[in-house]
Structures are given as structure tokens and as C-alpha cells.
Design a protein around this motif. Structure first.
Motif, PDB file in Angstrom:
ATOM      1  N   UNK A   4     -46.853 -31.730  34.380  1.00 11.89           N
ATOM      2  CA  UNK A   4     -47.105 -30.771  35.454  1.00 11.89           C
ATOM      3  C   UNK A   4     -46.112 -31.015  36.593  1.00 11.89           C
ATOM      4  N   UNK A   5     -46.149 -30.130  37.581  1.00 10.69           N
ATOM      5  CA  UNK A   5     -45.149 -30.185  38.651  1.00 10.69           C
ATOM      6  C   UNK A   5     -45.229 -31.486  39.433  1.00 10.69           C
ATOM      7  N   UNK A   6     -46.439 -32.003  39.651  1.00 10.01           N
ATOM      8  CA  UNK A   6     -46.578 -33.246  40.415  1.00 10.01           C
ATOM      9  C   UNK A   6     -45.939 -34.418  39.674  1.00 10.01           C
ATOM     10  N   UNK A   7     -46.079 -34.452  38.364  1.00 12.26           N
ATOM     11  CA  UNK A   7     -45.443 -35.500  37.563  1.00 12.26           C
ATOM     12  C   UNK A   7     -43.923 -35.405  37.688  1.00 12.26           C
ATOM     13  N   UNK A   8     -43.420 -34.206  37.625  1.00 12.73           N
ATOM     14  CA  UNK A   8     -41.973 -34.029  37.704  1.00 12.73           C
ATOM     15  C   UNK A   8     -41.447 -34.367  39.106  1.00 12.73           C
ATOM     16  N   UNK A   9     -42.259 -34.151  40.136  1.00 11.28           N
ATOM     17  CA  UNK A   9     -41.848 -34.527  41.493  1.00 11.28           C
ATOM     18  C   UNK A   9     -41.453 -35.998  41.560  1.00 11.28           C
ATOM     19  N   UNK A  10     -42.221 -36.846  40.888  1.00 15.80           N
ATOM     20  CA  UNK A  10     -41.991 -38.285  40.973  1.00 15.80           C
ATOM     21  C   UNK A  10     -40.985 -38.779  39.943  1.00 15.80           C
ATOM     22  N   UNK A  11     -41.085 -38.298  38.715  1.00 23.58           N
ATOM     23  CA  UNK A  11     -40.341 -38.935  37.630  1.00 23.58           C
ATOM     24  C   UNK A  11     -39.009 -38.279  37.289  1.00 23.58           C
ATOM     25  N   UNK A  30     -43.745 -35.422  48.503  1.00 22.77           N
ATOM     26  CA  UNK A  30     -42.934 -34.997  47.361  1.00 22.77           C
ATOM     27  C   UNK A  30     -43.227 -33.544  46.995  1.00 22.77           C
ATOM     28  N   UNK A  31     -44.480 -33.143  47.140  1.00 19.87           N
ATOM     29  CA  UNK A  31     -44.839 -31.752  46.850  1.00 19.87           C
ATOM     30  C   UNK A  31     -44.155 -30.810  47.847  1.00 19.87           C
ATOM     31  N   UNK A  32     -44.175 -31.186  49.120  1.00 22.97           N
ATOM     32  CA  UNK A  32     -43.504 -30.366  50.139  1.00 22.97           C
ATOM     33  C   UNK A  32     -42.007 -30.294  49.865  1.00 22.97           C
ATOM     34  N   UNK A  33     -41.453 -31.416  49.448  1.00 30.51           N
ATOM     35  CA  UNK A  33     -40.025 -31.446  49.142  1.00 30.51           C
ATOM     36  C   UNK A  33     -39.701 -30.504  47.991  1.00 30.51           C
ATOM     37  N   UNK A  34     -40.555 -30.512  46.949  1.00 27.72           N
ATOM     38  CA  UNK A  34     -40.358 -29.610  45.819  1.00 27.72           C
ATOM     39  C   UNK A  34     -40.402 -28.148  46.254  1.00 27.72           C
ATOM     40  N   UNK A  39     -39.648 -26.911  49.022  1.00 29.24           N
ATOM     41  CA  UNK A  39     -38.440 -26.541  49.768  1.00 29.24           C
ATOM     42  C   UNK A  39     -37.250 -26.382  48.838  1.00 29.24           C
ATOM     43  N   UNK A  40     -37.119 -27.311  47.871  1.00 28.43           N
ATOM     44  CA  UNK A  40     -35.931 -27.326  47.021  1.00 28.43           C
ATOM     45  C   UNK A  40     -36.030 -26.383  45.834  1.00 28.43           C
ATOM     46  N   UNK A  42     -37.858 -23.042  44.935  1.00 29.56           N
ATOM     47  CA  UNK A  42     -38.715 -21.880  45.193  1.00 29.56           C
ATOM     48  C   UNK A  42     -39.486 -21.511  43.937  1.00 29.56           C
ATOM     49  N   UNK A  43     -40.653 -20.846  44.084  1.00 31.83           N
ATOM     50  CA  UNK A  43     -41.472 -20.506  42.910  1.00 31.83           C
ATOM     51  C   UNK A  43     -40.717 -19.784  41.811  1.00 31.83           C
ATOM     52  N   UNK A  44     -39.769 -18.934  42.136  1.00 26.46           N
ATOM     53  CA  UNK A  44     -39.033 -18.188  41.116  1.00 26.46           C
ATOM     54  C   UNK A  44     -38.201 -19.105  40.241  1.00 26.46           C
ATOM     55  N   UNK A  45     -37.863 -20.302  40.758  1.00 26.86           N
ATOM     56  CA  UNK A  45     -37.024 -21.229  39.996  1.00 26.86           C
ATOM     57  C   UNK A  45     -37.831 -22.286  39.246  1.00 26.86           C
ATOM     58  N   UNK A  46     -39.150 -22.318  39.473  1.00 26.56           N
ATOM     59  CA  UNK A  46     -39.941 -23.418  38.933  1.00 26.56           C
ATOM     60  C   UNK A  46     -39.863 -23.495  37.421  1.00 26.56           C
ATOM     61  N   UNK A  47     -40.002 -22.354  36.729  1.00 25.50           N
ATOM     62  CA  UNK A  47     -39.980 -22.378  35.276  1.00 25.50           C
ATOM     63  C   UNK A  47     -38.625 -22.796  34.730  1.00 25.50           C
TER      64      UNK A  47
END
Length: 299
Positions: free
Chosen positions: A140-147, A276-280, A282-283, A285-290
Motif C-alpha cells: 500500500x502507499x504507506x509501505x511505499x512511503x517508507x521502503x 512521510x504521507x504528507x511528503x508523498x 506533495x511529491x 499527486x493523485x493522478x500519478x499514484x498508479x
């Protein structure tokens, strides 16, 4: 209930189960002529024995629920003849009181949208799906934020152990590698016992041993331990170190797979995960998440 009592109850169940499965397989299903004077549309006992490569007397006794021993190889042959699906095959093993082994070379390498949805819903807790070889099947996104660190993108293998053993220590997200990685290797070996001799596993062990002499050394020690909850320390260049508790959850219908959830051990770690979530956001945007997800899973 004693062991003998359980055996006495299982044998009639085994007999009834085999008879019912035999009755639903027709000679045409297995490429045999129907023959004359057939009282049932299903296979005869001698036909099951012939197709399974076992003696007629032995199979008859098995179907009669007599106290005879059966090997996994013989049960597999009977299961193939009777066209048992995976749950039925496991049921056969249980009734015959033989330790069940999932299909060899059947290690799960992908997940369905339902499991991915559960993993995503665990955010802001970090979640990942591993199989028993530590292949990464979902994050998930939180895992990717850290690793997700830039260096992981060059490895090109969706496997946690390969990543942790080949990343330079200075950029590796796992702190205290000298104590944590031996435990992960011991967990891997406890799973390896079910796959000894399988080409995919043997190639994996040889490849990682060649890529990391330290892994080769740990593997040679032969330590074994099952997976379990642990408190681990991770680092990220943007927020520093944080302590996280890991917990493994099994997944119905996915043998040897587990969802591993990391939750903050203290308020400091919780605050850093939020940063880290806030940083994600910012860096990325939702359109780029996938667009980032597929690259990350390949790491």
C-alpha cells in the motif's frame, strides 16, 4: 478425545469421501471405454487402482477405511485419478492422517483485487503481501512511503530479502541488520523445507548466495524459525529512524502467503509516518499514484 478415537472416526469419513469422489468420475473422463455390465456411471475400484498405479487390494482397503498407511505420493496419484481440486486434496490428506503439503511449484505470485483492496484500506498502517519466499505481491502507499528508496529501483526483483541483502547498508531502510536479517533467513529456511529440490527455489537460493556472501553464510548455518510479531527499527532519509511493530496475517485461499502490517510503536514513529504521507502527497499527486505503484512492486 484420544488419537485412536480420532482415527476410528476419520476412517469411515475417508471411505465415504473416496466412494463419492469415485462415483462422479466416468470412464470417458479418463479416456477409458465404458465396458459392459457397469452398474454405476463412475469408476470401479480396480480402475482407480490401475490409473493411480497402486494395488487393487491396497486401494480397496483404503476405501473400506481399514487402518493402512498411505504415502503422500500415493495419495497424490489417487487425487489426480479422482480429479480432486485443491481443497478436496487437502481434505483427503487430513482424513488419511498424512501431513498435507500444498502443490509443489505452486507458490503464489499474484493477488486478486479483493486482497489489494484490504491492503490499501490499512493505510496509514504500512502493509505488504509476501509469499514464503519473501516475494512482494502487493503493497500500500504507506509501505511505499517508507521502503521505496531510489537504489531499490535498480535491483529489479520484487523480493524483500534480495533487496535487503544487496542494498548498501547506508541506504537500507532496515536498521540493526546484524540481528534482523539472520531471523529473516531462518524464517525463509523454515519455508524452504516444503520446497526442497524445486527448481525455482533452488535457483533463488543459489542466486542470492552468489549476490550476497553474507546470505550464503547465514544460509549455511541452517537456523530455522517461524514468522512472528516483532518490533523493528527502520530509517528514512527524510524523517530519520522509527520503531515499528510487525504482525503477520494469513490469507484464506493463498497458501504460504501473509499480509504483514507495520504499525508505529510510539508517538514519535506515528508522527514520522504522517510526515512521510504528507511528503508523498506533495511529491506524487493523485493522478500519478498508479504510475508509481508498478515500479515500486518490481523493486
Amino acid at each position: 478425545m484420544t488419537m485412536g478415537t480420532r482415527t476410528q472416526r476419520r476412517r469411515p469419513e475417508l471411505a465415504a469421501f473416496l466412494r463419492s469422489r469415485r462415483a462422479r468420475v466416468t470412464p470417458a473422463d479418463v479416456g477409458m471405454p465404458p465396458g459392459l455390465r457397469r452398474r454405476t456411471p463412475g469408476l470401479r475400484r480396480e480402475e482407480v487402482a490401475q490409473l493411480s498405479g497402486v494395488g487393487v487390494t491396497w486401494y480397496t482397503w483404503l476405501e473400506q477405511g481399514r487402518p493402512i498407511n498411505a504415502s503422500p505420493q500415493v495419495l497424490d496419484a489417487v487425487a489426480r485419478t479422482l480429479r480432486l481440486d485443491p481443497p478436496e486434496r487437502e481434505h483427503l490428506y487430513r482424513l488419511a492422517e498424512v501431513p498435507f503439503q500444498p502443490d509443489r511449484e505452486g507458490l503464489t505470485r499474484q493477488i486478486g483485487p479483493e486482497v489489494q483492496g484490504i491492503v490499501d484500506a490499512l493505510d496509514p498502517m504500512l502493509a505488504v503481501v509476501y509469499n514464503s519466499r519473501y516475494d512482494v505481491l502487493a503493497t500500500n502507499a504507506a509501505y511505499r512511503d517508507l521502503f521505496l528508496v531510489p537504489e531499490t529501483l535498480t535491483i529489479g526483483l520484487p523480493n524483500v530479502l534480495w533487496t535487503l541483502f544487496t542494498l548498501p547498508e547506508g541506504v537500507c531502510p532496515l536498521v540493526h541488520r546484524e540481528t534482523e536479517l539472520p531471523l529473516m533467513v531462518a524464517t525463509l529456511r523454515s519455508s524452504y523445507g516444503r520446497h526442497v529440490g524445486e527448481p525455482a527455489w533452488e535457483e533463488y537460493i543459489r542466486g542470492l548466495s552468489a549476490a550476497s556472501p553474507w546470505f550464503a553464510e547465514l544460509w549455511a548455518r541452517g537456523a530455522v524459525t517461524p514468522p512472528g510479531p516483532r518490533v523493528k527499527t527502520f530509517r528514512h532519509a527524510a524523517v530519520g529512524e522509527m520503531r515499528m511493530t510487525s504482525q503477520s496475517l494469513s490469507i484464506d485461499g493463498m497458501p504460504e502467503c501473509r499480509i504483514v502490517v507495520y504499525s508505529p510503536e510510539d508517538e514519535d514513529a506515528r508522527a514520522k509516518i504522517a510526515l512521510l504521507r504528507e511528503r508523498r502527497e506533495r511529491l506524487w499527486p493523485p493522478a500519478d499514484a498508479d504510475q508509481g505503484t508498478e515500479v515500486i512492486i518490481r523493486s
